[in-house]
Design an enzyme around this catalytic site. Structure first.
Site, PDB file in Angstrom:
ATOM      1  N   CYS A  92      -7.001-106.630 -15.724  1.00  0.00           N
ATOM      2  CA  CYS A  92      -8.027-106.900 -16.729  1.00  0.00           C
ATOM      3  C   CYS A  92      -8.793-108.184 -16.373  1.00  0.00           C
ATOM      4  O   CYS A  92      -9.555-108.191 -15.423  1.00  0.00           O
ATOM      5  CB  CYS A  92      -7.437-106.927 -18.129  1.00  0.00           C
ATOM      6  SG  CYS A  92      -8.682-106.665 -19.414  1.00  0.00           S
ATOM      7  N   HIS A 177      -4.713-101.790 -18.600  1.00  0.00           N
ATOM      8  CA  HIS A 177      -3.407-102.433 -18.734  1.00  0.00           C
ATOM      9  C   HIS A 177      -2.274-101.442 -18.487  1.00  0.00           C
ATOM     10  O   HIS A 177      -1.620-100.972 -19.421  1.00  0.00           O
ATOM     11  CB  HIS A 177      -3.272-103.047 -20.126  1.00  0.00           C
ATOM     12  CG  HIS A 177      -4.084-104.275 -20.322  1.00  0.00           C
ATOM     13  ND1 HIS A 177      -3.678-105.526 -19.910  1.00  0.00           N
ATOM     14  CD2 HIS A 177      -5.316-104.435 -20.870  1.00  0.00           C
ATOM     15  CE1 HIS A 177      -4.604-106.414 -20.211  1.00  0.00           C
ATOM     16  NE2 HIS A 177      -5.607-105.779 -20.802  1.00  0.00           N
ATOM     17  N   GLU A 179       0.438-102.298 -17.185  1.00  0.00           N
ATOM     18  CA  GLU A 179       1.681-103.064 -17.350  1.00  0.00           C
ATOM     19  C   GLU A 179       2.112-103.181 -18.815  1.00  0.00           C
ATOM     20  O   GLU A 179       3.246-103.586 -19.090  1.00  0.00           O
ATOM     21  CB  GLU A 179       1.493-104.465 -16.764  1.00  0.00           C
ATOM     22  CG  GLU A 179       0.925-105.516 -17.688  1.00  0.00           C
ATOM     23  CD  GLU A 179      -0.500-105.289 -18.183  1.00  0.00           C
ATOM     24  OE1 GLU A 179      -0.950-106.035 -19.059  1.00  0.00           O
ATOM     25  OE2 GLU A 179      -1.172-104.351 -17.691  1.00  0.00           O
TER      26      GLU A 179
END
Length: 245
Positions: A92, A177, A179
């Protein structure tokens, strides 16, 4: 016994951390330390020379260097690492910082993306570590960037052409995202409460979709990050450690 390699994760806000990536790195033999970009010394040699640098997300713009002077040091750090082809992952805001460090333009987008949605892999993306990315991913950004010269676009969607790119063998930039740990997103709902309200995003709907995807996103993260960590070339320091082991 294979020596553990060192990774530094740069945070911009405490709750946007490694999430699902943390246990993946632990199993892959990485030792991870955290650096908080607003207050820590980004010129520290341990950060410059880390076997892997991970730059995480945050609610500010790359172009806001007048408000957040540390961004200038962060971009300089990335310029140095990318020039030396040292393994670097940006997520990001981290992806946008990598784009800026490579000469790309970062700017406010026309659409704020917050929530789960699809991406489409490019032909290069289908042969990359993203090849198993088949389900929705978490979008949480309002800025975008031009693809840097020499970078390889890996993913797009209807709103933004540049959702992921690779630079050489050792750098990966993800606008989304992958993660994000669904269990930890409750902290995001609080930390980004003002942004969510301004964007008229329903937290209850976002929470429900997150719960529905929780199992599949963990599998995706394991596949993508696991493949990428295996693909990056060892740094000189890792090679020296191996030679001395």
């Amino acid at each position: 016994m294979r020596p553990r390699r060192s990774a530094i994760a740069i945070r911009h806000v405490a709750f946007e951390d490694l999430g699902l990536l943390a246990p993946i790195m632990e199993r892959a033999g990485w030792s991870v330390s955290f650096c908080d970009a607003p207050v820590d010394d980004l010129s520290d040699r341990a950060i410059r020379e880390a076997d892997l640098l991970i730059v995480l997300g945050g609610p500010i713009g790359v172009y806001e260097t007048d408000k957040y002077p540390f961004l200038t040091a962060e971009i300089a750090l990335l310029e140095q690492r990318l020039r030396r082809d040292l393994p670097t992952l940006g997520i990001c805001l981290g992806a946008q910082l990598i784009a800026q460090a490579l000469g790309g333009r970062v700017f406010p987008g026309e659409v704020k993306e917050i929530g789960w949605g699809p991406i489409e892999l490019t032909p290069d993306g289908k042969s990359s570590c993203l090849r198993n990315l088949q389900n929705e991913v978490l979008h949480w950004h309002g800025d975008t960037f031009d693809l840097p010269v020499g970078a390889v676009r890996l993913a797009s969607n209807a709103n933004y052409q540049n959702q992921a790119f690779a630079w050489g063998r050792n750098a990966l930039a993800l606008q989304f995202h992958l993660e994000a740990d669904p269990r930890q997103l409750e902290e995001w709902y609080v930390g980004h409460a003002v942004e969510l309200a301004a964007a008229k995003v329903s937290i209850s709907e976002l929470r429900g979709r997150t719960q529905a995807l929780a199992r599949t996103v963990a599998v995706q993260a394991e596949q993508v990050f696991g493949d990428w960590l295996q693909s990056i070339a060892p740094t000189d320091s890792a090679l020296r450690s191996s030679a001395g082991a």
